[in-house]
Design a protein around this motif. Structure first.
Motif, mmCIF file in Angstrom:
data_model
loop_
_atom_site.group_PDB
_atom_site.id
_atom_site.type_symbol
_atom_site.label_atom_id
_atom_site.label_comp_id
_atom_site.label_asym_id
_atom_site.label_seq_id
_atom_site.Cartn_x
_atom_site.Cartn_y
_atom_site.Cartn_z
ATOM 1 N N SER A 1 23.880 57.934 44.307
ATOM 2 C CA SER A 1 24.672 56.877 44.931
ATOM 3 C C SER A 1 24.551 55.592 44.125
ATOM 4 C CB SER A 1 24.190 56.626 46.365
ATOM 5 O OG SER A 1 24.342 57.782 47.158
ATOM 6 N N TRP A 2 25.696 55.010 43.798
ATOM 7 C CA TRP A 2 25.706 53.733 43.086
ATOM 8 C C TRP A 2 26.876 52.901 43.588
ATOM 9 C CZ3 TRP A 2 30.046 52.915 39.877
ATOM 10 C CH2 TRP A 2 30.807 54.056 39.571
ATOM 11 N N CYS A 3 26.718 51.605 43.545
ATOM 12 C CA CYS A 3 27.747 50.719 44.089
ATOM 13 C C CYS A 3 27.755 49.402 43.323
ATOM 14 C CB CYS A 3 27.491 50.458 45.573
ATOM 15 S SG CYS A 3 28.714 49.371 46.355
ATOM 16 N N LEU A 4 28.953 48.953 42.945
ATOM 17 C CA LEU A 4 29.151 47.661 42.301
ATOM 18 C C LEU A 4 29.739 46.702 43.331
ATOM 19 C CD1 LEU A 4 30.849 48.826 38.965
ATOM 20 C CD2 LEU A 4 28.409 48.673 39.494
ATOM 21 N N ILE A 5 29.113 45.543 43.492
ATOM 22 C CA ILE A 5 29.621 44.541 44.419
ATOM 23 C C ILE A 5 29.743 43.205 43.698
ATOM 24 C CG2 ILE A 5 28.572 45.746 46.371
ATOM 25 C CD1 ILE A 5 26.548 43.367 46.505
ATOM 26 N N LYS A 6 30.238 42.193 44.398
ATOM 27 C CA LYS A 6 30.486 40.891 43.783
ATOM 28 C C LYS A 6 29.824 39.779 44.608
ATOM 29 C CE LYS A 6 33.211 43.332 41.193
ATOM 30 N NZ LYS A 6 32.720 44.616 41.692
ATOM 31 N N ALA A 7 29.447 38.717 43.904
ATOM 32 C CA ALA A 7 28.936 37.499 44.532
ATOM 33 C C ALA A 7 29.252 36.336 43.609
ATOM 34 C CB ALA A 7 27.428 37.601 44.786
ATOM 35 N N PRO A 8 29.520 35.158 44.135
ATOM 36 C CA PRO A 8 29.920 34.032 43.283
ATOM 37 C C PRO A 8 28.818 33.563 42.347
ATOM 38 C CG PRO A 8 30.502 33.629 45.581
ATOM 39 C CD PRO A 8 29.596 34.825 45.564
ATOM 40 N N THR A 9 29.230 33.175 41.150
ATOM 41 C CA THR A 9 28.393 32.384 40.252
ATOM 42 C C THR A 9 29.222 31.166 39.855
ATOM 43 O OG1 THR A 9 29.192 33.509 38.272
ATOM 44 C CG2 THR A 9 27.223 34.433 39.345
ATOM 45 N N VAL A 10 28.559 30.144 39.380
ATOM 46 C CA VAL A 10 29.275 28.915 39.030
ATOM 47 C C VAL A 10 30.301 29.179 37.931
ATOM 48 C CG1 VAL A 10 29.016 26.629 38.000
ATOM 49 C CG2 VAL A 10 27.414 27.385 39.764
ATOM 50 N N ALA A 11 29.906 29.913 36.897
ATOM 51 C CA ALA A 11 30.819 30.155 35.773
ATOM 52 C C ALA A 11 32.036 30.962 36.210
ATOM 53 C CB ALA A 11 30.076 30.872 34.649
ATOM 54 N N TRP A 12 31.803 32.013 36.993
ATOM 55 C CA TRP A 12 32.910 32.871 37.436
ATOM 56 C C TRP A 12 33.836 32.113 38.384
ATOM 57 C CZ3 TRP A 12 32.720 37.011 41.743
ATOM 58 C CH2 TRP A 12 33.895 37.774 41.717
ATOM 59 N N ALA A 13 33.262 31.431 39.370
ATOM 60 C CA ALA A 13 34.079 30.688 40.331
ATOM 61 C C ALA A 13 34.884 29.593 39.633
ATOM 62 C CB ALA A 13 33.199 30.086 41.423
ATOM 63 N N SER A 14 34.293 28.976 38.619
ATOM 64 C CA SER A 14 34.995 27.911 37.896
ATOM 65 C C SER A 14 36.175 28.453 37.097
ATOM 66 C CB SER A 14 34.019 27.185 36.969
ATOM 67 O OG SER A 14 33.031 26.504 37.729
ATOM 68 N N LYS A 15 36.080 29.693 36.644
ATOM 69 C CA LYS A 15 37.188 30.319 35.921
ATOM 70 C C LYS A 15 38.309 30.704 36.881
ATOM 71 C CE LYS A 15 38.963 32.361 32.198
ATOM 72 N NZ LYS A 15 39.285 31.661 30.935
ATOM 73 N N VAL A 16 37.945 31.324 37.999
ATOM 74 C CA VAL A 16 38.945 31.836 38.943
ATOM 75 C C VAL A 16 39.612 30.710 39.724
ATOM 76 C CG1 VAL A 16 39.299 33.318 40.951
ATOM 77 C CG2 VAL A 16 37.742 34.041 39.126
ATOM 78 N N TYR A 17 38.833 29.718 40.115
ATOM 79 C CA TYR A 17 39.349 28.624 40.945
ATOM 80 C C TYR A 17 39.339 27.305 40.180
ATOM 81 C CZ TYR A 17 39.314 31.790 44.901
ATOM 82 O OH TYR A 17 39.572 32.848 45.755
ATOM 83 N N ALA A 18 39.771 27.341 38.940
ATOM 84 C CA ALA A 18 39.832 26.131 38.116
ATOM 85 C C ALA A 18 40.785 25.098 38.683
ATOM 86 C CB ALA A 18 40.241 26.493 36.688
ATOM 87 N N ASP A 19 41.713 25.530 39.570
ATOM 88 C CA ASP A 19 42.672 24.608 40.170
ATOM 89 C C ASP A 19 42.088 23.830 41.345
ATOM 90 O OD1 ASP A 19 42.521 27.186 41.387
ATOM 91 O OD2 ASP A 19 44.335 26.759 42.540
ATOM 92 N N LEU A 20 40.866 24.155 41.761
ATOM 93 C CA LEU A 20 40.221 23.463 42.875
ATOM 94 C C LEU A 20 39.168 22.483 42.371
ATOM 95 C CD1 LEU A 20 39.572 26.363 45.440
ATOM 96 C CD2 LEU A 20 41.511 24.764 45.361
ATOM 97 N N PRO A 21 38.846 21.465 43.163
ATOM 98 C CA PRO A 21 37.730 20.589 42.795
ATOM 99 C C PRO A 21 36.451 21.400 42.641
ATOM 100 C CG PRO A 21 39.003 19.625 44.589
ATOM 101 C CD PRO A 21 39.525 21.017 44.397
ATOM 102 N N GLU A 22 35.596 20.987 41.736
ATOM 103 C CA GLU A 22 34.392 21.750 41.397
ATOM 104 C C GLU A 22 33.551 22.087 42.619
ATOM 105 O OE1 GLU A 22 30.530 21.308 38.399
ATOM 106 O OE2 GLU A 22 32.246 19.939 38.254
ATOM 107 N N GLU A 23 33.447 21.145 43.556
ATOM 108 C CA GLU A 23 32.569 21.359 44.709
ATOM 109 C C GLU A 23 33.129 22.371 45.711
ATOM 110 O OE1 GLU A 23 35.178 17.743 45.573
ATOM 111 O OE2 GLU A 23 34.041 18.578 43.876
#
Length: 412
Positions: free
Chosen positions: A141-163
């Motif tokens: 059994s193996w599973c890949l999941i996701k959780a935010p990191t600053v670098a990833w969130a900044s790439k995906v949501y670059a249109d939002l304020p940093e905070e």
């Protein structure tokens, strides 16, 4: 407990009960970025509550990962530790389960020479070949999941304020994983049942080929005799069902190695070993990529295709409707584990033997003779659009619509 903490607890419980479906007496290995400390602690807690014998956490950090390419001596790039692969193999053989919080920085290797990344990736793939065979045959059994990191969130949501970016990423992750449901575990069981109905219909059809049409795409993909459509949860060698990727919206099967002809264009960026490749296309003849283009990351794509002989052939074909939960967010996540579940996709490289009747018992030569592909890589790339049309060709030559305007054209 505030709403965020409540949802984080629900997410941790979900990945233990549905993702790896941990059973009493199992060991669990967690691979986690150091930024996911709070979530990882909760997952460890849920694992022990579920009866885990032992939980081992391997911490990861993008700065440390990049440091190897900036400071290690040149010969080190061709090295991968045998002791680590031995540990992974023994872990699987002893019945362990693996949970990977896989969220690399999409721009991790910006400015790093593509040849360096390719060499290190090839060394790792060769060293981990036996372990990867365990993965592709669902031995454990193996599973890949996701959780935010600053670098990833900044790439995906670059249109939002940093905070606001981390909060926006958490909101998306909770939503696409059905965490906002009153009972996420029950909601996932309903979702698994729906995917089971889809794959049951497709398995009953046993199409000889799929024909794709869209802007920049005119492709025919033959399917081998005895192919199996999978999707949702999978059964491991011990009979435990698990979900390999959360979220998941796809059903997938094995293409015939030498039966792919035509052209196909990508519709989303692809993260190749920490480097972005975008607006690319392939021309196939008798299964093999004979020409390719890329407006962004051409050198990284070239290195990928030259990884080994099987890297230029397909190992997976997957169907995802355009009108689906992740796609409807209308956002590129620069993470294949999410983006592939918002779009129909194909995969270069190794097939999954579980996608063929008795495939797990075949030798590599037998699998190849029956239409499967072998390679050090398995890299999914997205081709789905709102105008994608897919036809299925039956054994008697009858052609049936499968997708129209990017969505299912058959009932389940």
């Amino acid at each position: 407990m505030d709403n965020f903490q409540m949802n984080l607890e629900k997410y941790a419980e979900l990945v233990i009960k549905v993702g790896v479906n941990l059973h009493k007496g199992q060991d669990l290995m967690i691979e986690s970025p150091i930024e996911s400390l709070e979530l990882t602690r909760l997952i460890v807690k849920k694992a022990y509550e579920a009866g885990a014998n032992f939980v081992q956490v391997h911490w990861q950090d993008d700065v440390i990962t990049r440091s190897r390419f900036e400071h290690a001596h040149d010969e080190a790039l061709d090295y991968y530790p045998e002791w680590y692969t031995n540990m992974l193999e023994r872990f699987v053989e002893n019945g362990g389960a693996l949970l990977n919080i896989k969220v690399p920085d999409p721009d991790l290797y910006a400015g790093i020479d593509a040849s360096m990344i390719s060499r290190a990736s090839k060394a790792m793939a060769k060293a981990r070949a036996k372990y990867q065979q365990y993965v592709r045959t669902s031995k454990f059994s193996w599973c890949l999941i996701k959780a935010p990191t600053v670098a990833w969130a900044s790439k995906v949501y670059a249109d939002l304020p940093e905070e606001q970016r981390i909060d926006a990423m958490w909101e998306a992750i909770f939503r696409i994983n059905r965490v906002y449901e009153d009972d996420p575990v029950a909601a996932w069981r309903v979702h698994m049942d729906q995917l089971k109905r889809v794959r049951s219909v497709l398995n009953g059809k046993q199409y000889e080929a799929l024909q794709y049409r869209a802007a920049g795409t005119d492709l025919r993909v033959e399917l081998p005799e005895g192919h199996i459509w999978l999707g949702g949860d999978t059964e491991n060698a011990s009979g435990i069902r698990f979900v390999a990727n959360m979220p998941t919206e796809e059903v997938f099967t094995m293409p015939k190695r030498t039966g792919v002809n035509g052209t196909v264009s990508s519709t989303k960026p692809l993260n190749v070993n920490g480097a972005l490749v975008d607006r690319f296309s392939f021309k196939f003849e008798d299964g093999k990529v004979v020409d390719y283009q890329a407006e962004v990351g051409y050198e990284h794509l070239a290195r990928l295709l030259d990884m080994d002989e099987g890297a230029r052939y397909l190992g997976e074909v997957a169907l995802v409707p355009f009108d689906s939960p992740i796609s409807n967010l209308d956002r590129i996540f620069y993470n294949t584990g999410i983006d592939e579940n918002a779009s129909c996709h194909l995969a270069l490289g190794s097939c999954y033997p579980i996608n063929l009747q008795d495939g797990v018992s075949f030798s590599s030569e037998e699998l190849k003779a029956r239409g499967g592909n072998a390679s050090l890589i398995h890299v999914d790339f997205m081709i789905g659009t709102a105008d994608l049309e897919i036809d299925g060709v039956l054994g008697d030559g009858t052609i049936e619509p499968i997708f129209r305007r990017g969505n299912w054209a058959i009932a389940f």
